[in-house]
Each structure stands twice: as C-alpha cells, then as structure tokens.
Design a protein around this motif. Structure first.
Motif, PDB file in Angstrom:
ATOM      1  N   LYS A  11      13.947  39.818 -10.294  1.00 61.93           N
ATOM      2  CA  LYS A  11      12.799  38.930 -10.486  1.00 61.93           C
ATOM      3  C   LYS A  11      11.777  39.576 -11.401  1.00 61.93           C
ATOM      4  O   LYS A  11      11.238  38.935 -12.321  1.00 61.93           O
ATOM      5  CB  LYS A  11      12.165  38.603  -9.138  1.00 61.93           C
ATOM      6  N   ALA A  12      11.512  40.863 -11.188  1.00 64.30           N
ATOM      7  CA  ALA A  12      10.577  41.575 -12.058  1.00 64.30           C
ATOM      8  C   ALA A  12      11.086  41.631 -13.487  1.00 64.30           C
ATOM      9  O   ALA A  12      10.321  41.473 -14.448  1.00 64.30           O
ATOM     10  CB  ALA A  12      10.345  42.987 -11.517  1.00 64.30           C
TER      11      ALA A  12
ATOM     12  N   ARG B 246       4.234  43.297  -9.877  1.00 66.24           N
ATOM     13  CA  ARG B 246       5.594  43.001  -9.421  1.00 66.24           C
ATOM     14  C   ARG B 246       6.498  44.218  -9.656  1.00 66.24           C
ATOM     15  O   ARG B 246       7.323  44.579  -8.807  1.00 66.24           O
ATOM     16  CB  ARG B 246       6.150  41.789 -10.167  1.00 66.24           C
TER      17      ARG B 246
ATOM     18  N   VAL C  92      -0.290  47.542  -5.498  1.00 61.13           N
ATOM     19  CA  VAL C  92       0.114  46.304  -4.836  1.00 61.13           C
ATOM     20  C   VAL C  92      -0.896  45.937  -3.756  1.00 61.13           C
ATOM     21  O   VAL C  92      -1.234  44.758  -3.567  1.00 61.13           O
ATOM     22  CB  VAL C  92       1.532  46.447  -4.250  1.00 61.13           C
TER      23      VAL C  92
ATOM     24  N   GLU D 177      10.535  38.319 -15.235  1.00 63.23           N
ATOM     25  CA  GLU D 177       9.140  38.053 -15.574  1.00 63.23           C
ATOM     26  C   GLU D 177       8.673  38.871 -16.776  1.00 63.23           C
ATOM     27  O   GLU D 177       8.036  38.332 -17.688  1.00 63.23           O
ATOM     28  CB  GLU D 177       8.263  38.341 -14.352  1.00 63.23           C
TER      29      GLU D 177
ATOM     30  N   LEU E 153      14.548  41.678  -5.871  1.00 59.88           N
ATOM     31  CA  LEU E 153      13.186  41.945  -6.312  1.00 59.88           C
ATOM     32  C   LEU E 153      13.169  42.511  -7.724  1.00 59.88           C
ATOM     33  O   LEU E 153      12.347  42.103  -8.569  1.00 59.88           O
ATOM     34  CB  LEU E 153      12.519  42.922  -5.345  1.00 59.88           C
TER      35      LEU E 153
ATOM     36  N   ALA F 139       5.779  46.969  -7.154  1.00 61.20           N
ATOM     37  CA  ALA F 139       6.414  46.674  -5.869  1.00 61.20           C
ATOM     38  C   ALA F 139       7.899  46.991  -5.904  1.00 61.20           C
ATOM     39  O   ALA F 139       8.457  47.586  -4.963  1.00 61.20           O
ATOM     40  CB  ALA F 139       6.188  45.202  -5.513  1.00 61.20           C
ATOM     41  N   ALA F 140       8.562  46.594  -6.980  1.00 65.03           N
ATOM     42  CA  ALA F 140      10.001  46.849  -7.101  1.00 65.03           C
ATOM     43  C   ALA F 140      10.291  48.342  -7.143  1.00 65.03           C
ATOM     44  O   ALA F 140      11.230  48.829  -6.497  1.00 65.03           O
ATOM     45  CB  ALA F 140      10.535  46.166  -8.360  1.00 65.03           C
TER      46      ALA F 140
ATOM     47  N   ASP G 131      -0.292  40.750 -13.505  1.00 65.29           N
ATOM     48  CA  ASP G 131       0.618  40.136 -12.535  1.00 65.29           C
ATOM     49  C   ASP G 131       2.015  40.753 -12.621  1.00 65.29           C
ATOM     50  O   ASP G 131       2.632  41.063 -11.597  1.00 65.29           O
ATOM     51  CB  ASP G 131       0.710  38.628 -12.785  1.00 65.29           C
ATOM     52  N   VAL G 132       2.524  40.930 -13.839  1.00 63.96           N
ATOM     53  CA  VAL G 132       3.864  41.476 -13.987  1.00 63.96           C
ATOM     54  C   VAL G 132       3.887  42.964 -13.651  1.00 63.96           C
ATOM     55  O   VAL G 132       4.865  43.480 -13.090  1.00 63.96           O
ATOM     56  CB  VAL G 132       4.418  41.194 -15.403  1.00 63.96           C
TER      57      VAL G 132
END
Length: 406
Positions: free
Chosen positions: A306-307, A333, A390, A310, A303, A336-337, A329-330
């Motif tokens: 991925k962040a 993310r 989130v 991005e 995760l 969340a991470a 959006d980023v």
C-alpha cells in the motif's frame, strides 16, 4: 565455491509481471551461493554484472534509451524479490534506483534528460556519498567549476559503481549541492573498511573526495547558481526509507522460507511430550509458530504494498503539483510500514531457530545470515522516531517536517 552464475538474458521482459519474474530468476541465482559469498566478503562485481545482464539496472530508465520505463511500484517489488535471494544485493539495487532517480528529485528538466540517457544507455550502476551524519563535503566555487573535498564514512555501492552521487555544502554558505560524477577518477578514493556484522556485500565503506571538479551546469537543480526549490525535492527520504523497508521484507521472507524448508526436511518431532507425534509437521507448537509468523508477514506485505502504491503515484506525478500535506501523508505510511517490517522481520529471524531445532544452528545451515542482515541495516536510523512520527500523525494530526531522516 563463491562465484555466481552470470548468464546472458537474451530478451527483456515487456510487462510488469515479467520484470518481477526476472527479479525472482536473479534471486534464485543469488540464493545458490549467498551464504558462501557473504562469508568470503568479496567485492560484488559478479553480482552487479548479473543485475546489468538481467536488465534490472535500467528498470526505471526511459524506454527511448533502452530502459524498461517501469514505475517505482514495480521497482519496490523487484528490490524485495532480489533481497529474498541476497539481502546485500537487494540493498545495492535499491540504492541504485534511488540515486538513478536523484536527478528527477532535484535537477532541472535538461539535467534529468542528460543523466537518464547517460545511465540508461550505458547500463551504469550508481553509488552515493551522501551520509548526513558526517561533516559535509566542502565545495569551493571556482567560477564555472565546483570543487568537492572531504570524507564520508559510508558510500554504499562504492567499488562497484560507475557513477557516484556527491552532496556537499558550498563554502561559506548553508547551500547544499548535489552532483553526479564518474566513480573511477583520481579524486575519489574508496576505503576498504566495510567489515560489518551483516549486509557485508554492499561495499558501504568510506570514501575520500579529493578535489573532484564539477561544472556549475551539472549542479543539480541550479540555474545561474540559484537552486529552484520544490516540495518534490524532499521525497528522497521517504523514497529510500521504503527502499529499506522492501529489502528488509525480502530478507524476512527468505528467513521464513529457510525455516519452513529446514523444518520440512530435517526437524524431528519431540519424543518426550506425552502426546508424541510421528513427524515435525504434526507438532502443534511448530504449526502454531509458523502460522503466527506467516500471518504477521502477510499483514506486513499488505502494508508495504500500500505504501509503495501511494509513493509511486506521487513520484510519477507532476513535480510541481506535490503539496506538503501529500508528502507528509505518504511519509507517515512509509514510517508505519518500516517499523512493522523491522519488528516482524527480527522476530522471524530469531524465532526461526526455535522452530527448526538445535541442529539448525550449525554454521553449514547459515540461518544466522537473515538476523545479521536485518539487524545491521535496521540500525540505520532509530525506529523509535518512526513510531513517534506515526504517533504525532495519529494523535496530533501533524505530518513529519522534511529532514535528512524524515
């Protein structure tokens, strides 16, 4: 012995993997004395010198000035690796990268070029006095010059920095002004009041700003005393929130590494369970426990990576092209991470004691350092608000409105 090995790295890597390997080398040096240096709680001059000698300080700097010209995706991996060796130094390096990028976030193209040449060619290290929970520094306009005055409770990297990022409000207005100034000057007085539970070597104590003078020409992003706003300006918060996330992850990785190593070498099988084993490696509860923690850590790493991918793409794209939706959006993310790393990291740093045994609680083993470091910095801003960000995104389709913490 608290001194670290500082050594001259004769050649700089020329690939992304080479820089990640270099960070691992640095982490290995730091790890040898991390516990002793944490307890000594001395200003980390040698540690920062190691970062400079290794070339990591100029990882994001332009190649034409001697930097590596690497991406933020690489920088996040480097922060994580260094934190695996020493959480405090991983934080220092991460904050340095953010402040070294501050010009790109808010400055004009001419200012960006000047700052990046200055810090890269001189291998300067950044600190910052930008704590939004404090009263802002007051800035007086004296014609061609701005004068900063006030106090900040936190200034990470203070005593080991060459350059400091200041932020304040122009007197009589609500206009915020960022400027980069030399750290060693009479108008900047660093306190010796950083004595916290964890992240003890980050030099995050207070700072007094007493009449620091800055030319209007150095006010980041201002043209003829007017700021030139872009959505890109607001990327400072998600960028540094992922800095946090990566050094938290490095600390969590180190905690699991330490537990696995101790169990392999020292933990004894329990002789009163009715199904007695010959070694700890055969104990079902240990296999279950480490399997659970490792699986959670691998999921978090995916995760976080991925962040990082991005936001790196956004940070290296044209500044004018960024939309509010892309920014939101980023940011979600990353929120969340961050929450997952905090939850999993604190679980690992706590449960590792259950999986190593009573003797592992000895101060000489030092397993406490991982929980102390994670617990201290993860209080930076309430993780519940990250969960809510989130939640709003998932349930309501709302992206976070840019603030000093979102």
């Amino acid at each position: 012995m608290t001194a670290i090995e500082t050594r001259r790295f004769t050649a700089r890597p020329d690939t992304t993997q080479g820089w990640i390997d270099r960070a691992r080398d640095v982490a290995g040096v730091l790890a040898e004395t991390a516990l002793a240096r944490d307890r000594a709680n001395e200003t980390p001059h040698e540690e920062v010198r190691l970062l400079k000698e290794s070339g990591l300080v100029t990882l994001l700097g332009p190649r034409e000035h001697g930097g590596a010209g690497e991406s933020w995706r690489t920088a996040y991996r480097v922060i994580r690796e260094v934190a695996r060796g020493d959480g405090s130094i991983g934080q220092l390096l991460g904050y340095h990268y953010l402040w070294a990028w501050a010009a790109r976030l808010v400055a004009t193209p001419e200012q960006i070029a000047e700052v990046e040449q200055l810090y890269t060619s001189n291998e300067f290290f950044f600190g910052g006095a930008v704590n939004p929970r404090d009263d802002d520094l007051v800035i007086t306009d004296e014609g061609d010059t701005l004068v900063y005055r006030g106090r900040k409770s936190f200034s990470t990297g203070s005593k080991v920095s060459d350059l400091t990022v200041l932020e304040g409000v122009l007197e009589g207005t609500d206009t915020h002004v960022f400027a980069i100034v030399p750290s060693r000057q009479e108008g900047i007085v660093y306190g010796s009041d950083w004595d916290n539970l964890g992240q003890r070597l980050t030099e995050s104590g207070s700072v007094e700003i007493n009449g620091v003078r800055v030319p209007w020409a150095s006010a980041a992003g201002f043209v003829d005393k007017e700021f030139q706003p872009l959505t890109y300006n607001t990327l400072n918060v998600p960028t540094i929130q992922l800095v946090f996330t990566n050094f938290y992850l490095g600390i969590a990785q180190a905690a699991l590494d330490a537990g696995l190593s101790y169990t392999s070498q020292h933990t004894r099988a329990w002789p009163y369970g009715g199904d007695n084993k010959d070694s700890a490696g055969e104990e079902f509860y240990l296999l279950d426990g480490y399997g659970d923690l490792q699986a959670k850590l691998w999921a978090v790493e995916a995760l976080v990576d991925k962040a990082g991918e991005e936001i790196s793409a956004v940070l290296h794209a044209e500044r004018e092209a960024l939309t509010e939706q892309q920014r939101g959006d980023v940011a979600v993310r990353i929120a969340a991470a961050k929450q997952r790393v905090i939850d999993v990291g604190l679980e690992i740093a706590t449960r590792v004691f259950e999986l190593t045994g009573a003797r592992a609680s000895s101060n000489s083993v030092g397993l406490d350092i991982y929980w102390r470091n994670l617990r201290t910095h993860s209080l930076h801003d309430p993780v519940a608000y990250k969960r809510a960000e989130v939640g709003r995104y998932a349930l309501l389709g709302e992206v976070p409105e840019p603030t000093w913490y979102t």
